[in-house]
Scaffold this motif. Structure first.
Motif, PDB file in Angstrom:
ATOM      1  N   PHE A 283       0.886  -1.158   0.000  1.00 44.75           N
ATOM      2  CA  PHE A 283       0.000   0.000   0.000  1.00 44.75           C
ATOM      3  C   PHE A 283       0.925   1.210   0.000  1.00 44.75           C
ATOM      4  CE2 PHE A 283      -1.930   2.994   3.186  1.00 44.75           C
ATOM      5  CZ  PHE A 283      -2.987   3.417   2.404  1.00 44.75           C
ATOM      6  N   THR A 284       0.892   1.978  -1.074  1.00 47.64           N
ATOM      7  CA  THR A 284       1.872   3.071  -1.143  1.00 47.64           C
ATOM      8  C   THR A 284       1.257   4.325  -1.759  1.00 47.64           C
ATOM      9  OG1 THR A 284       4.031   3.673  -2.041  1.00 47.64           O
ATOM     10  CG2 THR A 284       2.745   2.222  -3.382  1.00 47.64           C
ATOM     11  N   GLU A 285       1.740   5.473  -1.321  1.00 47.15           N
ATOM     12  CA  GLU A 285       1.236   6.712  -1.904  1.00 47.15           C
ATOM     13  C   GLU A 285       2.000   7.007  -3.195  1.00 47.15           C
ATOM     14  OE1 GLU A 285       1.618  10.313   0.417  1.00 47.15           O
ATOM     15  OE2 GLU A 285       0.873  11.499  -1.267  1.00 47.15           O
ATOM     16  N   ILE A 286       1.299   7.419  -4.232  1.00 51.38           N
ATOM     17  CA  ILE A 286       1.966   7.865  -5.459  1.00 51.38           C
ATOM     18  C   ILE A 286       2.067   9.379  -5.370  1.00 51.38           C
ATOM     19  CG2 ILE A 286       1.864   7.954  -7.968  1.00 51.38           C
ATOM     20  CD1 ILE A 286       0.122   5.439  -7.852  1.00 51.38           C
ATOM     21  N   LYS A 287       3.287   9.836  -5.195  1.00 51.14           N
ATOM     22  CA  LYS A 287       3.499  11.272  -4.989  1.00 51.14           C
ATOM     23  C   LYS A 287       3.192  12.045  -6.278  1.00 51.14           C
ATOM     24  CE  LYS A 287       5.303  11.806  -0.790  1.00 51.14           C
ATOM     25  NZ  LYS A 287       4.529  12.567   0.188  1.00 51.14           N
ATOM     26  N   PHE A 288       2.456  13.101  -6.120  1.00 48.60           N
ATOM     27  CA  PHE A 288       2.197  13.990  -7.242  1.00 48.60           C
ATOM     28  C   PHE A 288       3.237  15.108  -7.193  1.00 48.60           C
ATOM     29  CE2 PHE A 288       0.212  17.746  -9.078  1.00 48.60           C
ATOM     30  CZ  PHE A 288      -0.197  17.247 -10.286  1.00 48.60           C
ATOM     31  N   THR A 289       3.971  15.265  -8.263  1.00 48.84           N
ATOM     32  CA  THR A 289       5.005  16.300  -8.255  1.00 48.84           C
ATOM     33  C   THR A 289       4.642  17.413  -9.238  1.00 48.84           C
ATOM     34  OG1 THR A 289       6.213  15.266 -10.046  1.00 48.84           O
ATOM     35  CG2 THR A 289       6.781  14.564  -7.810  1.00 48.84           C
ATOM     36  N   LEU A 290       5.322  18.544  -9.083  1.00 51.47           N
ATOM     37  CA  LEU A 290       5.129  19.628 -10.045  1.00 51.47           C
ATOM     38  C   LEU A 290       5.444  19.119 -11.449  1.00 51.47           C
ATOM     39  CD1 LEU A 290       6.759  22.759  -8.387  1.00 51.47           C
ATOM     40  CD2 LEU A 290       4.348  22.354  -8.762  1.00 51.47           C
ATOM     41  N   GLU A 291       6.412  18.210 -11.525  1.00 53.98           N
ATOM     42  CA  GLU A 291       6.806  17.689 -12.827  1.00 53.98           C
ATOM     43  C   GLU A 291       5.634  16.975 -13.511  1.00 53.98           C
ATOM     44  OE1 GLU A 291      10.499  15.667 -12.789  1.00 53.98           O
ATOM     45  OE2 GLU A 291      10.333  15.046 -14.874  1.00 53.98           O
ATOM     46  N   ASP A 292       4.869  16.201 -12.732  1.00 49.97           N
ATOM     47  CA  ASP A 292       3.693  15.525 -13.315  1.00 49.97           C
ATOM     48  C   ASP A 292       2.769  16.558 -13.942  1.00 49.97           C
ATOM     49  OD1 ASP A 292       4.546  13.086 -12.343  1.00 49.97           O
ATOM     50  OD2 ASP A 292       3.505  13.359 -10.434  1.00 49.97           O
ATOM     51  N   TYR A 293       2.616  17.661 -13.218  1.00 48.49           N
ATOM     52  CA  TYR A 293       1.724  18.705 -13.693  1.00 48.49           C
ATOM     53  C   TYR A 293       2.268  19.369 -14.965  1.00 48.49           C
ATOM     54  CZ  TYR A 293      -1.154  22.901 -13.626  1.00 48.49           C
ATOM     55  OH  TYR A 293      -2.001  23.897 -13.981  1.00 48.49           O
ATOM     56  N   PHE A 294       3.575  19.706 -14.932  1.00 48.77           N
ATOM     57  CA  PHE A 294       4.167  20.385 -16.083  1.00 48.77           C
ATOM     58  C   PHE A 294       4.143  19.513 -17.324  1.00 48.77           C
ATOM     59  CE2 PHE A 294       7.038  22.480 -12.773  1.00 48.77           C
ATOM     60  CZ  PHE A 294       6.151  23.511 -12.603  1.00 48.77           C
ATOM     61  N   MET A 295       4.380  18.224 -17.128  1.00 46.46           N
ATOM     62  CA  MET A 295       4.508  17.345 -18.283  1.00 46.46           C
ATOM     63  C   MET A 295       3.239  17.353 -19.143  1.00 46.46           C
ATOM     64  SD  MET A 295       7.507  16.474 -18.485  1.00 46.46           S
ATOM     65  CE  MET A 295       7.475  15.335 -19.853  1.00 46.46           C
ATOM     66  N   LYS A 296       2.130  17.613 -18.509  1.00 47.93           N
ATOM     67  CA  LYS A 296       0.878  17.675 -19.270  1.00 47.93           C
ATOM     68  C   LYS A 296       0.951  18.765 -20.342  1.00 47.93           C
ATOM     69  CE  LYS A 296      -1.933  16.406 -15.283  1.00 47.93           C
ATOM     70  NZ  LYS A 296      -2.357  15.058 -15.602  1.00 47.93           N
ATOM     71  N   PHE A 297       1.709  19.820 -20.026  1.00 47.83           N
ATOM     72  CA  PHE A 297       1.789  20.933 -20.968  1.00 47.83           C
ATOM     73  C   PHE A 297       2.841  20.708 -22.046  1.00 47.83           C
ATOM     74  CE2 PHE A 297       0.056  22.624 -17.084  1.00 47.83           C
ATOM     75  CZ  PHE A 297      -1.053  23.291 -17.556  1.00 47.83           C
ATOM     76  N   TYR A 298       3.741  19.785 -21.764  1.00 43.42           N
ATOM     77  CA  TYR A 298       4.792  19.527 -22.732  1.00 43.42           C
ATOM     78  C   TYR A 298       4.314  18.608 -23.846  1.00 43.42           C
ATOM     79  CZ  TYR A 298       8.481  21.994 -20.329  1.00 43.42           C
ATOM     80  OH  TYR A 298       9.250  22.981 -19.790  1.00 43.42           O
TER      81      TYR A 298
END
Ligand SMILES: Nc1ncnc2c1ncn2[C@@H]1O[C@H](COP(=O)(O)OP(=O)(O)OP(=O)(O)O)[C@@H](O)[C@H]1O
Ligand SMILES: [Mg+2]
Length: 313
Positions: A283-298
């Motif tokens: 059972f583990t948390e998947i960390k959301f990073t700024l990078e995940d967010y930025f990559m959507k724009f790339y």
């Protein structure tokens, strides 16, 4: 009054390239990150702020003064580090520093010496033979030697090794502590994450998102990955969470008996209590990073709708 102001800035280079109706401002003491893929319009915007380019429409201003009309004043107040540096090859580093000091009428070299030490610059050699990294360091020292209140940095750490990148991040943090206002264009998520208060993302010449970095860092929902000990356990969980629920299951992988669960922070206890009834592998948390967010724009094909939903504009 904002320290830096970009208002409806438009520069159309044709073939849909340039910047179009870009508006943002940077307030005193703020570190503002300016992100976007190659060719998005970061350097174009920055060059307008620095008065090297005249807007077709809209304007840019520094401390309330129009960049184009008052370019002499604004260039004095700003330390500008260009993305591509061109240095006079015939000089040594020391001669170049001396020349810049004379141009700025500087006599006190205390801050310059501090920067030379901080960035481990060895200025005695000729510029022609300096390594790219050493030239970048020299550009950094000469851009900030007059201790300006405003720093405009176009991809400041490109060409620097990882240790120098860390030193640069610590420099930005120190400057922020000292009340400086900083605009930073970058491709490096970790450096933006480590330094910026607010971030704007530009794509194809248009701003697609402006947000407060902490809002994203302290996202109020979390994603957990859960692997069940057996298929029976996995199916039992699936059935349980399919009812009207607090648990928002975003994906399930039957072949590995895995589920991804997205929940609001306040429901973490509820999730743990549900899971206590199951045999789990992990059972583990998947960390959301700024990078995940930025990559959507790339990603050029990404549908941007919804991406900006949760952020402050
Ligand atoms: N002087 C110019 N004449 C014609 N087109 C230009 C000019 N300057 C920039 N462009 C175009 O405008 C767009 C934006 O370029 P800009 O250099 O601002 O991008 P950028 O975001 O800084 O990219 P990078 O991350 O690669 O540095 C690009 O398509 C570029 O080719
Ligand atoms: Mg650029």
């Amino acid at each position: 009054m904002p320290v830096l102001q970009v208002e409806h800035l438009t520069k159309d280079y044709g073939s849909n390239s340039g910047v179009f109706d870009v508006t943002f401002e940077v307030n005193k003491g703020e570190v503002f990150g300016f992100l976007g893929p190659n060719g998005a319009g970061k350097t174009t915007t920055i060059r307008h702020i620095m008065s090297f380019s005249r807007p077709q429409q809209g304007s840019t201003a520094v401390n309330g003064l129009d960049s184009w009309k008052d370019h002499y004043i604004i260039q004095k107040d700003v330390g500008y580090l260009p993305g591509e540096i061109a240095l006079p090859e015939a000089l040594t580093g020391n001669q170049f520093i001396k020349m810049m000091a004379e141009l700025r009428d500087m006599s006190d070299m205390t801050h310059t010496d501090y920067l030379i030490k901080k960035f481990k610059l060895e200025p005695s050699g000729g510029l022609k033979r300096m390594s790219l990294g050493m030239k970048r360091k020299l550009a950094i020292v000469t851009a900030f030697m007059h201790d300006p209140q405003i720093l405009v940095l176009d991809e400041p750490t490109s060409g620097l090794d990882p240790m120098m990148q860390d030193i640069f991040i610590s420099f930005i943090k120190d400057e922020k502590e000292r009340g400086k206002t900083i605009l930073l264009s970058s491709h490096i998520f970790s450096e933006v994450d480590a330094t910026c208060d607010r971030i704007a993302i530009i794509k194809d010449g248009r701003l697609v998102s402006t947000f407060v970095a902490n809002d994203l860092r302290h996202n109020e929902s979390k994603t957990f990955k859960i692997e069940f000990a057996s298929q029976e356990e996995f199916e039992r969980f699936r059935e349980q969470v399919e009812y009207p629920k607090k648990l928002d299951v975003i994906s399930v992988k039957r072949h590995r008996n895995q589920a991804r669960v997205l929940i609001d922070d306040i429901d973490v206890n509820e999730l743990i209590s549900v899971l206590s009834d199951y045999h789990l592998k992990f059972f583990t948390e998947i960390k959301f990073t700024l990078e995940d967010y930025f990559m959507k724009f790339y990603d050029r094909n990404e549908n941007l709708e919804g991406v900006t939903e949760n952020v402050v504009n």
